[in-house]
Motif scaffolding. Structure first.
Motif, PDB file in Angstrom:
ATOM      1  N   LEU A 277       0.858  -1.186   0.000  1.00 49.00           N
ATOM      2  CA  LEU A 277       0.000   0.000   0.000  1.00 49.00           C
ATOM      3  C   LEU A 277       0.894   1.235   0.000  1.00 49.00           C
ATOM      4  O   LEU A 277       0.923   2.018   0.945  1.00 49.00           O
ATOM      5  CB  LEU A 277      -0.917  -0.006   1.229  1.00 49.00           C
ATOM      6  N   THR A 278       1.643   1.389  -1.100  1.00 52.45           N
ATOM      7  CA  THR A 278       2.627   2.459  -1.196  1.00 52.45           C
ATOM      8  C   THR A 278       1.983   3.828  -1.022  1.00 52.45           C
ATOM      9  O   THR A 278       2.550   4.709  -0.363  1.00 52.45           O
ATOM     10  CB  THR A 278       3.364   2.382  -2.549  1.00 52.45           C
ATOM     11  N   GLU A 279       0.791   4.025  -1.586  1.00 51.19           N
ATOM     12  CA  GLU A 279       0.137   5.327  -1.473  1.00 51.19           C
ATOM     13  C   GLU A 279      -0.191   5.671  -0.025  1.00 51.19           C
ATOM     14  O   GLU A 279      -0.277   6.840   0.336  1.00 51.19           O
ATOM     15  CB  GLU A 279      -1.145   5.347  -2.315  1.00 51.19           C
ATOM     16  N   ASP A 280      -0.381   4.671   0.802  1.00 45.45           N
ATOM     17  CA  ASP A 280      -0.648   4.902   2.225  1.00 45.45           C
ATOM     18  C   ASP A 280       0.594   4.705   3.084  1.00 45.45           C
ATOM     19  O   ASP A 280       0.506   4.682   4.315  1.00 45.45           O
ATOM     20  CB  ASP A 280      -1.755   3.952   2.702  1.00 45.45           C
ATOM     21  N   GLN A 281       1.746   4.564   2.430  1.00 47.62           N
ATOM     22  CA  GLN A 281       3.014   4.386   3.132  1.00 47.62           C
ATOM     23  C   GLN A 281       2.954   3.215   4.105  1.00 47.62           C
ATOM     24  O   GLN A 281       3.386   3.291   5.246  1.00 47.62           O
ATOM     25  CB  GLN A 281       3.421   5.677   3.857  1.00 47.62           C
ATOM     26  N   LEU A 282       2.408   2.127   3.627  1.00 49.43           N
ATOM     27  CA  LEU A 282       2.185   0.966   4.474  1.00 49.43           C
ATOM     28  C   LEU A 282       2.546  -0.309   3.722  1.00 49.43           C
ATOM     29  O   LEU A 282       2.140  -0.500   2.576  1.00 49.43           O
ATOM     30  CB  LEU A 282       0.712   0.912   4.899  1.00 49.43           C
ATOM     31  N   TYR A 283       3.311  -1.184   4.390  1.00 49.48           N
ATOM     32  CA  TYR A 283       3.735  -2.442   3.787  1.00 49.48           C
ATOM     33  C   TYR A 283       3.596  -3.552   4.834  1.00 49.48           C
ATOM     34  O   TYR A 283       4.067  -3.419   5.964  1.00 49.48           O
ATOM     35  CB  TYR A 283       5.188  -2.359   3.314  1.00 49.48           C
ATOM     36  N   GLY A 284       2.929  -4.629   4.459  1.00 44.17           N
ATOM     37  CA  GLY A 284       2.719  -5.734   5.382  1.00 44.17           C
ATOM     38  C   GLY A 284       3.352  -7.016   4.879  1.00 44.17           C
ATOM     39  O   GLY A 284       3.393  -7.271   3.662  1.00 44.17           O
ATOM     40  N   PHE A 285       3.845  -7.838   5.799  1.00 47.13           N
ATOM     41  CA  PHE A 285       4.487  -9.103   5.442  1.00 47.13           C
ATOM     42  C   PHE A 285       4.097 -10.174   6.463  1.00 47.13           C
ATOM     43  O   PHE A 285       4.174  -9.944   7.669  1.00 47.13           O
ATOM     44  CB  PHE A 285       6.011  -8.965   5.429  1.00 47.13           C
ATOM     45  N   THR A 286       3.686 -11.330   5.975  1.00 43.82           N
ATOM     46  CA  THR A 286       3.443 -12.493   6.817  1.00 43.82           C
ATOM     47  C   THR A 286       4.399 -13.589   6.372  1.00 43.82           C
ATOM     48  O   THR A 286       4.377 -13.999   5.204  1.00 43.82           O
ATOM     49  CB  THR A 286       1.992 -12.978   6.713  1.00 43.82           C
ATOM     50  N   VAL A 287       5.242 -14.036   7.297  1.00 43.82           N
ATOM     51  CA  VAL A 287       6.337 -14.941   6.943  1.00 43.82           C
ATOM     52  C   VAL A 287       6.266 -16.219   7.785  1.00 43.82           C
ATOM     53  O   VAL A 287       6.644 -16.222   8.961  1.00 43.82           O
ATOM     54  CB  VAL A 287       7.706 -14.274   7.168  1.00 43.82           C
ATOM     55  N   PRO A 288       5.808 -17.328   7.218  1.00 43.02           N
ATOM     56  CA  PRO A 288       5.937 -18.614   7.917  1.00 43.02           C
ATOM     57  C   PRO A 288       7.412 -19.030   7.924  1.00 43.02           C
ATOM     58  O   PRO A 288       8.132 -18.834   6.946  1.00 43.02           O
ATOM     59  CB  PRO A 288       5.096 -19.573   7.059  1.00 43.02           C
ATOM     60  N   HIS A 289       7.858 -19.588   9.041  1.00 43.46           N
ATOM     61  CA  HIS A 289       9.242 -20.042   9.128  1.00 43.46           C
ATOM     62  C   HIS A 289       9.285 -21.312   9.966  1.00 43.46           C
ATOM     63  O   HIS A 289       8.258 -21.793  10.455  1.00 43.46           O
ATOM     64  CB  HIS A 289      10.146 -18.949   9.712  1.00 43.46           C
ATOM     65  N   GLU A 290      10.468 -21.862  10.156  1.00 42.66           N
ATOM     66  CA  GLU A 290      10.578 -23.184  10.769  1.00 42.66           C
ATOM     67  C   GLU A 290      10.218 -23.208  12.247  1.00 42.66           C
ATOM     68  O   GLU A 290      10.051 -24.281  12.828  1.00 42.66           O
ATOM     69  CB  GLU A 290      11.993 -23.716  10.586  1.00 42.66           C
ATOM     70  N   GLN A 291      10.078 -22.037  12.871  1.00 42.96           N
ATOM     71  CA  GLN A 291       9.703 -21.982  14.289  1.00 42.96           C
ATOM     72  C   GLN A 291       8.313 -21.414  14.528  1.00 42.96           C
ATOM     73  O   GLN A 291       7.864 -21.370  15.671  1.00 42.96           O
ATOM     74  CB  GLN A 291      10.731 -21.152  15.070  1.00 42.96           C
ATOM     75  N   GLY A 292       7.643 -20.961  13.471  1.00 42.51           N
ATOM     76  CA  GLY A 292       6.319 -20.376  13.656  1.00 42.51           C
ATOM     77  C   GLY A 292       5.940 -19.442  12.520  1.00 42.51           C
ATOM     78  O   GLY A 292       6.248 -19.708  11.349  1.00 42.51           O
ATOM     79  N   VAL A 293       5.304 -18.324  12.858  1.00 43.56           N
ATOM     80  CA  VAL A 293       4.849 -17.356  11.860  1.00 43.56           C
ATOM     81  C   VAL A 293       5.086 -15.949  12.390  1.00 43.56           C
ATOM     82  O   VAL A 293       4.756 -15.633  13.546  1.00 43.56           O
ATOM     83  CB  VAL A 293       3.348 -17.520  11.531  1.00 43.56           C
ATOM     84  N   LEU A 294       5.638 -15.084  11.542  1.00 42.86           N
ATOM     85  CA  LEU A 294       5.841 -13.671  11.854  1.00 42.86           C
ATOM     86  C   LEU A 294       4.969 -12.823  10.943  1.00 42.86           C
ATOM     87  O   LEU A 294       4.923 -13.051   9.733  1.00 42.86           O
ATOM     88  CB  LEU A 294       7.311 -13.283  11.641  1.00 42.86           C
ATOM     89  N   THR A 295       4.265 -11.830  11.518  1.00 40.72           N
ATOM     90  CA  THR A 295       3.539 -10.841  10.732  1.00 40.72           C
ATOM     91  C   THR A 295       3.983  -9.457  11.177  1.00 40.72           C
ATOM     92  O   THR A 295       4.005  -9.164  12.382  1.00 40.72           O
ATOM     93  CB  THR A 295       2.016 -10.970  10.922  1.00 40.72           C
ATOM     94  N   ILE A 296       4.355  -8.609  10.213  1.00 39.39           N
ATOM     95  CA  ILE A 296       4.838  -7.269  10.540  1.00 39.39           C
ATOM     96  C   ILE A 296       4.218  -6.241   9.599  1.00 39.39           C
ATOM     97  O   ILE A 296       3.844  -6.553   8.468  1.00 39.39           O
ATOM     98  CB  ILE A 296       6.375  -7.176  10.440  1.00 39.39           C
ATOM     99  N   TYR A 297       4.123  -5.008  10.090  1.00 39.04           N
ATOM    100  CA  TYR A 297       3.688  -3.874   9.273  1.00 39.04           C
ATOM    101  C   TYR A 297       4.741  -2.778   9.377  1.00 39.04           C
ATOM    102  O   TYR A 297       5.112  -2.360  10.481  1.00 39.04           O
ATOM    103  CB  TYR A 297       2.322  -3.369   9.723  1.00 39.04           C
ATOM    104  N   LEU A 298       5.203  -2.332   8.224  1.00 34.80           N
ATOM    105  CA  LEU A 298       6.255  -1.325   8.116  1.00 34.80           C
ATOM    106  C   LEU A 298       5.661   0.010   7.707  1.00 34.80           C
ATOM    107  O   LEU A 298       4.862   0.085   6.768  1.00 34.80           O
ATOM    108  CB  LEU A 298       7.290  -1.772   7.074  1.00 34.80           C
TER     109      LEU A 298
END
Length: 412
Positions: A277-298
């Motif tokens: 969401l570049t126009e709103d200066q917002l970027y989200g990522f959900t990353v499954p990994h070997e120990q669980g799941v990470l979700t972040i908003y930049l």
């Protein structure tokens, strides 16, 4: 007929809430923090805490109020959630009826009106959450009322998301930045809390208490069970849309978050989902990994993470024993820690035989659970130094823990 039935049921629930909610408020006022000590500590602002062979972790900055509290069953919360679900069902029925009977022009106007209403509701949810966090941080909002508000906000966010998807199904909406805001009001830890407050429990996924940490500009909530640690952190001061976007593309935003969470986006990753969401200066990522799941908003303006959720499988985390153990009479207390102030494993054993011992565990004077047959209990630690105590019918053992971030390659 359907409308009348929905209205009647909704009215009944509203009437029940009139009687249920004041009683809840009285209980909150009378029992606030009777079993939870709070701590106000000041820490410096920082990027996510660096960890070895596991995910980095977002932390709070400023003066932190910490408290441990159970998520007790609450009738008022349950009824309020049911009422909101029924209202959403009615709103969906009302919208679909008008849409089916309208002209093309009326349909376009209807969709825009409903979309604008959702945007207004999202703004209200954002304000209510920050108000609740600030009130808890300054000590004017008890733990149970704070949880009540968070669960209702989460439920409303879920219902609004359902309604937004209904609009999208009938008339494709190109821009839905509010969808990200709605997602941030929902999280695995809030789902667990709602389950507890509805009177439902799963021993494998539940905990005796959860840890609430709040400041004037952020919150962190975590719950630790036998299998998983779930944690949510919001640092509102890291979100500033008045500052020009630092990233000229989604690709540059992605490159930046990989420097903040190198292990997670590296070999441990099994792929990821992204929100641009570049126009709103917002970027989200959900990353499954070997120990669980990470979700972040930049945030594009500050270049900082302002919202993070973690679901971690505790038996997959790097672990090391704290450099000191404590004994009294026949009981030994030992602590196993995971990196970056992650969940700790409390172990109580018989000094002579090494066999596990059942004991009640306290952190800073608050009961957080009991070691079971295995003599162990997983606990979410606070962000500051803390005292840990175990009690049996015969003795008490006290220990002190430094909250300095640790990794699996160093010892305290």
């Amino acid at each position: 007929m359907v409308v009348e039935m929905n209205n009647a049921a909704s009215a009944l629930l509203a009437l029940l809430l009139v009687f249920a909610l004041p009683a809840t408020a009285v209980v909150a006022a009378d029992t606030a923090n009777t079993s939870a000590e709070t701590n106000a500590r000041t820490v410096a602002a920082s990027d996510p805490i660096t960890a070895e062979n596991t995910t980095n972790r977002l932390s709070l900055d400023g003066e932190i109020r910490s408290s441990y509290t159970p998520a007790n069953p609450d009738l008022g919360t349950t009824l309020a959630r049911q009422d909101r679900a029924m209202r959403t069902e009615y709103n969906t029925y009302r919208f679909e009826t008008k849409f089916e009977n309208g002209t093309d022009e009326e349909r376009d106007e209807l969709v825009e009106t409903e979309h604008e209403w959702i945007r207004e509701q999202v703004s209200g949810l954002n304000e209510r959450e920050r108000t609740a966090v600030s009130a808890h941080a300054n000590g004017t909002l008890p733990d149970d009322e704070f949880l009540h508000r968070l669960v209702l906000i989460s439920s409303e966010a879920a219902e609004l998301e359902t309604h937004l998807n209904t609009l999208d199904d009938h008339a494709s909406i190109e821009e839905k930045p509010e969808e990200a805001a709605l997602d941030m009001h929902q999280s695995p830890v809030r789902d667990r809390i709602a389950t507890f407050m509805s009177g439902e429990r799963s021993s494998a996924r539940s905990a005796d208490t959860l840890l609430i940490q709040t400041t004037e500009t952020g919150m962190a909530i975590s719950m630790t069970g036998r299998i998983e640690n779930v944690r949510e952190v919001s640092q509102y001061s890291n979100r500033d849309t008045t500052v020009p976007n630092q990233f000229d593309s989604y690709s540059s935003a992605h490159d930046h978050v990989t420097t903040l969470y190198p292990w997670t986006f590296g070999e441990a990753s099994t792929g990821f989902e992204a929100l641009d969401l570049t126009e709103d200066q917002l970027y989200g990522f959900t990353v499954p990994h070997e120990q669980g799941v990470l979700t972040i908003y930049l945030d594009g303006g500050t270049g900082a993470i302002f919202h993070e959720t973690q679901v971690l499988q505790q038996d997959q985390l790097p672990i090391e024993q704290y450099g000191e153990t404590w004994t009294n009479d026949s009981v030994e207390l030992a602590i196993n820690r995971t990196p970056a102030n992650g969940p700790i494993e409390v172990k109580t054993t018989n000094v002579e035989t090494g066999n596990p011992i059942r004991a009640t565990v306290l952190v800073d004077g608050t009961v957080v659970g009991k070691t079971g047959q295995s003599g162990t209990l997983w606990v979410s630690p606070p962000q500051h130094d803390y005292e840990i105590t175990v009690q049996t019918s015969e003795t008490t053992v006290d220990g002190s823990i430094s909250a300095d971030p640790v990794s699996n390659e160093s010892s305290p």
